[in-house]
Write a protein that holds these residues in place. Structure first.
Motif, PDB file in Angstrom:
ATOM      1  N   GLN A 131       8.729   0.192  -9.009  1.00 38.83           N
ATOM      2  CA  GLN A 131       8.711   0.279 -10.465  1.00 38.83           C
ATOM      3  C   GLN A 131       7.927  -0.883 -11.067  1.00 38.83           C
ATOM      4  OE1 GLN A 131       9.764   2.935 -12.136  1.00 38.83           O
ATOM      5  NE2 GLN A 131       8.891   1.983 -13.979  1.00 38.83           N
ATOM      6  N   ILE A 132       8.060  -2.070 -10.491  1.00 39.20           N
ATOM      7  CA  ILE A 132       7.292  -3.226 -10.967  1.00 39.20           C
ATOM      8  C   ILE A 132       5.801  -2.964 -10.807  1.00 39.20           C
ATOM      9  CG2 ILE A 132       6.729  -5.645 -10.496  1.00 39.20           C
ATOM     10  CD1 ILE A 132       9.684  -6.050  -9.747  1.00 39.20           C
ATOM     11  N   ILE A 133       5.407  -2.402  -9.670  1.00 39.36           N
ATOM     12  CA  ILE A 133       3.998  -2.101  -9.422  1.00 39.36           C
ATOM     13  C   ILE A 133       3.496  -1.055 -10.411  1.00 39.36           C
ATOM     14  CG2 ILE A 133       2.422  -1.007  -7.771  1.00 39.36           C
ATOM     15  CD1 ILE A 133       3.964  -2.444  -5.549  1.00 39.36           C
ATOM     16  N   ILE A 134       4.296  -0.015 -10.670  1.00 40.93           N
ATOM     17  CA  ILE A 134       3.910   1.019 -11.637  1.00 40.93           C
ATOM     18  C   ILE A 134       3.678   0.395 -13.013  1.00 40.93           C
ATOM     19  CG2 ILE A 134       4.755   3.019 -12.942  1.00 40.93           C
ATOM     20  CD1 ILE A 134       6.091   3.983 -10.367  1.00 40.93           C
ATOM     21  N   GLU A 135       4.610  -0.454 -13.446  1.00 39.45           N
ATOM     22  CA  GLU A 135       4.488  -1.082 -14.761  1.00 39.45           C
ATOM     23  C   GLU A 135       3.268  -1.997 -14.822  1.00 39.45           C
ATOM     24  OE1 GLU A 135       6.181  -0.197 -17.403  1.00 39.45           O
ATOM     25  OE2 GLU A 135       7.236   1.244 -16.119  1.00 39.45           O
ATOM     26  N   MET A 136       2.963  -2.680 -13.720  1.00 45.99           N
ATOM     27  CA  MET A 136       1.787  -3.544 -13.702  1.00 45.99           C
ATOM     28  C   MET A 136       0.493  -2.745 -13.818  1.00 45.99           C
ATOM     29  SD  MET A 136       2.594  -6.593 -10.982  1.00 45.99           S
ATOM     30  CE  MET A 136       3.607  -7.992 -11.468  1.00 45.99           C
ATOM     31  N   ILE A 137       0.435  -1.602 -13.139  1.00 44.29           N
ATOM     32  CA  ILE A 137      -0.770  -0.775 -13.216  1.00 44.29           C
ATOM     33  C   ILE A 137      -0.915  -0.183 -14.624  1.00 44.29           C
ATOM     34  CG2 ILE A 137      -1.947   1.264 -12.313  1.00 44.29           C
ATOM     35  CD1 ILE A 137      -0.668   0.677  -9.624  1.00 44.29           C
ATOM     36  N   LEU A 189      -2.849 -10.832 -14.619  1.00 38.97           N
ATOM     37  CA  LEU A 189      -2.004  -9.839 -15.272  1.00 38.97           C
ATOM     38  C   LEU A 189      -0.533 -10.137 -15.025  1.00 38.97           C
ATOM     39  CD1 LEU A 189      -2.132  -7.018 -16.798  1.00 38.97           C
ATOM     40  CD2 LEU A 189      -1.785  -6.016 -14.532  1.00 38.97           C
ATOM     41  N   GLY A 190      -0.215 -10.673 -13.860  1.00 35.75           N
ATOM     42  CA  GLY A 190       1.179 -10.967 -13.550  1.00 35.75           C
ATOM     43  C   GLY A 190       1.339 -11.425 -12.116  1.00 35.75           C
ATOM     44  N   TYR A 191       2.595 -11.522 -11.702  1.00 32.89           N
ATOM     45  CA  TYR A 191       2.943 -11.992 -10.366  1.00 32.89           C
ATOM     46  C   TYR A 191       3.915 -11.001  -9.739  1.00 32.89           C
ATOM     47  CZ  TYR A 191       1.031 -16.390 -12.067  1.00 32.89           C
ATOM     48  OH  TYR A 191       0.202 -17.340 -12.577  1.00 32.89           O
ATOM     49  N   LEU A 192       3.729 -10.750  -8.472  1.00 29.51           N
ATOM     50  CA  LEU A 192       4.661  -9.915  -7.719  1.00 29.51           C
ATOM     51  C   LEU A 192       5.318 -10.802  -6.670  1.00 29.51           C
ATOM     52  CD1 LEU A 192       5.892  -7.151  -7.085  1.00 29.51           C
ATOM     53  CD2 LEU A 192       3.960  -6.730  -5.547  1.00 29.51           C
ATOM     54  N   ILE A 193       6.599 -11.075  -6.876  1.00 30.97           N
ATOM     55  CA  ILE A 193       7.341 -11.896  -5.922  1.00 30.97           C
ATOM     56  C   ILE A 193       7.586 -11.078  -4.658  1.00 30.97           C
ATOM     57  CG2 ILE A 193       9.392 -13.304  -5.551  1.00 30.97           C
ATOM     58  CD1 ILE A 193       7.564 -14.261  -7.820  1.00 30.97           C
ATOM     59  N   LYS A 194       7.215 -11.637  -3.516  1.00 34.77           N
ATOM     60  CA  LYS A 194       7.290 -10.893  -2.255  1.00 34.77           C
ATOM     61  C   LYS A 194       8.716 -10.840  -1.726  1.00 34.77           C
ATOM     62  CE  LYS A 194       3.900 -13.187  -0.230  1.00 34.77           C
ATOM     63  NZ  LYS A 194       2.912 -13.537   0.824  1.00 34.77           N
ATOM     64  N   ASN A 195       9.520 -10.076  -2.442  1.00 32.02           N
ATOM     65  CA  ASN A 195      10.895  -9.831  -2.022  1.00 32.02           C
ATOM     66  C   ASN A 195      11.099  -8.317  -2.060  1.00 32.02           C
ATOM     67  OD1 ASN A 195      13.594  -9.680  -1.518  1.00 32.02           O
ATOM     68  ND2 ASN A 195      14.255 -10.799  -3.344  1.00 32.02           N
ATOM     69  N   PHE A 196      10.860  -7.678  -0.932  1.00 29.20           N
ATOM     70  CA  PHE A 196      10.820  -6.224  -0.889  1.00 29.20           C
ATOM     71  C   PHE A 196      12.136  -5.608  -0.410  1.00 29.20           C
ATOM     72  CE2 PHE A 196       6.093  -7.009   0.096  1.00 29.20           C
ATOM     73  CZ  PHE A 196       5.825  -7.178  -1.258  1.00 29.20           C
ATOM     74  N   LYS A 197      13.250  -6.284  -0.692  1.00 26.93           N
ATOM     75  CA  LYS A 197      14.548  -5.775  -0.260  1.00 26.93           C
ATOM     76  C   LYS A 197      14.983  -4.562  -1.075  1.00 26.93           C
ATOM     77  CE  LYS A 197      16.169 -10.278   1.397  1.00 26.93           C
ATOM     78  NZ  LYS A 197      17.183 -11.356   1.244  1.00 26.93           N
ATOM     79  N   ILE A 202       0.835  -1.204   0.000  1.00 29.44           N
ATOM     80  CA  ILE A 202       0.000   0.000   0.000  1.00 29.44           C
ATOM     81  C   ILE A 202       0.868   1.251   0.000  1.00 29.44           C
ATOM     82  CG2 ILE A 202      -1.626   1.353   1.391  1.00 29.44           C
ATOM     83  CD1 ILE A 202      -2.965  -1.273   2.150  1.00 29.44           C
ATOM     84  N   HIS A 203       1.985   1.208   0.721  1.00 26.71           N
ATOM     85  CA  HIS A 203       2.920   2.338   0.716  1.00 26.71           C
ATOM     86  C   HIS A 203       3.426   2.612  -0.703  1.00 26.71           C
ATOM     87  CE1 HIS A 203       6.161   5.020   1.898  1.00 26.71           C
ATOM     88  NE2 HIS A 203       7.028   4.230   1.268  1.00 26.71           N
ATOM     89  N   TYR A 204       3.807   1.548  -1.419  1.00 31.00           N
ATOM     90  CA  TYR A 204       4.276   1.708  -2.799  1.00 31.00           C
ATOM     91  C   TYR A 204       3.158   2.253  -3.692  1.00 31.00           C
ATOM     92  CZ  TYR A 204       8.161  -1.290  -1.269  1.00 31.00           C
ATOM     93  OH  TYR A 204       9.233  -1.811  -0.605  1.00 31.00           O
ATOM     94  N   LEU A 205       1.939   1.764  -3.479  1.00 32.58           N
ATOM     95  CA  LEU A 205       0.798   2.229  -4.277  1.00 32.58           C
ATOM     96  C   LEU A 205       0.524   3.713  -4.024  1.00 32.58           C
ATOM     97  CD1 LEU A 205      -1.586  -0.821  -3.869  1.00 32.58           C
ATOM     98  CD2 LEU A 205      -0.590  -0.027  -6.014  1.00 32.58           C
ATOM     99  N   ASN A 206       0.607   4.127  -2.760  1.00 28.64           N
ATOM    100  CA  ASN A 206       0.382   5.539  -2.433  1.00 28.64           C
ATOM    101  C   ASN A 206       1.424   6.440  -3.108  1.00 28.64           C
ATOM    102  OD1 ASN A 206      -1.963   5.555  -0.820  1.00 28.64           O
ATOM    103  ND2 ASN A 206      -0.815   4.774   0.935  1.00 28.64           N
TER     104      ASN A 206
END
Length: 252
Positions: free
Chosen positions: A120-126, A105-113, A17-21
């Motif tokens: 950027q991955i989230i932006i491209e997915m949206i 649409l895709g997969y987001l691997i939960k590696n938030f290091k 949610i932080h990344y989305l905001n």
């Protein structure tokens, strides 16, 4: 565009949610839903109004009686076009999803290091989600014809990104579509009268903007990104007017 984040790990959900905001300055209509309880979300789905441009981030391995795949199958009963993005710690979980015809649409691997990379991955997915939604919208043709000297040129209005009057060339406009650009011998005022589609913004002096084909707006760099990776550099005041028109159009 409603965004749903269903993740049983509260810390990871907060990070997403932080990344989305942080993306809200790019996607003007991004709204993060307050519905987040993974234990009750299955019961909430039938009550939702799911739009084609809505996005669901679903953790595959929910710690409850159903999985993210089960949620996706339920969502697909109500909308076949909305975007589903699976959150997973494992890259090999795609096979079961494909076999269920969910078509995520895709997969987001939960590696938030790496926060910048994840963002950027989230932006491209949206952006991909919006593009997919707009491709469905363009299935229906909306043909328009413009006179250019002795020629008559035909366009699918839905494919037009923007039309711009050319400085220094009186009586000529540039028509920018998803795939090409064409110069027409005509005044932009006449073109505006021909384009009565509600998705065409004609209130700017030197531009006509197809609101449906906008992917994102970058006010800082004074640019609008359209479908087809078409960029328009335009002043900040004009960008503010476009953003206002988008809000009105979306509300309608």
């Amino acid at each position: 565009m409603n965004i749903y984040v269903i993740e049983d790990d509260n810390q990871q959900r907060k990070q997403i949610i932080h990344y989305l905001n942080e993306c809200k300055h790019i996607f003007f209509d991004l709204k993060i839903s307050t519905l987040s309880n993974h234990l009750t979300f299955m019961e909430e789905i039938p009550k939702l109004t799911i739009n084609d441009n809505d996005v669901f981030f679903l953790d595959i391995d929910l710690m409850t009686t159903y999985t993210g795949i089960d949620l996706a199958l339920e969502i697909r009963k109500y909308n076949a076009k909305c975007s589903i993005i699976f959150l997973t710690s494992l890259e090999d979980q795609a096979i079961s999803v494909l076999n269920n015809n969910i078509f995520p649409l895709g997969y987001l691997i939960k590696n938030f290091k790496n926060p910048s990379e994840t963002k950027q991955i989230i932006i491209e997915m949206i952006k991909k989600s919006q593009l997919t939604s707009k491709n469905f919208w363009r299935f229906k043709q909306d043909k328009v014809e413009f006179s250019s000297g002795s020629e008559t040129l035909f366009f699918n209005a839905r494919d037009i990104c923007y039309i711009q009057s050319l400085k220094g060339f009186n009586g000529r406009v540039l028509v920018k579509t998803l795939t090409e650009e064409t110069i027409i011998e005509a005044k932009i005022g006449k073109i505006k009268k021909q384009l009565q589609q509600e998705y065409m913004m004609t209130s700017l002096q030197s531009y006509i903007i197809n609101l449906e084909n906008i992917i994102s707006i970058d006010r800082k760099n004074e640019q609008i990104l359209f479908d087809g990776q078409q960029l328009l550099s335009i002043g900040a005041k004009s960008i503010d007017k476009v953003k206002k028109a988008l809000r009105v159009y979306s509300d309608d």
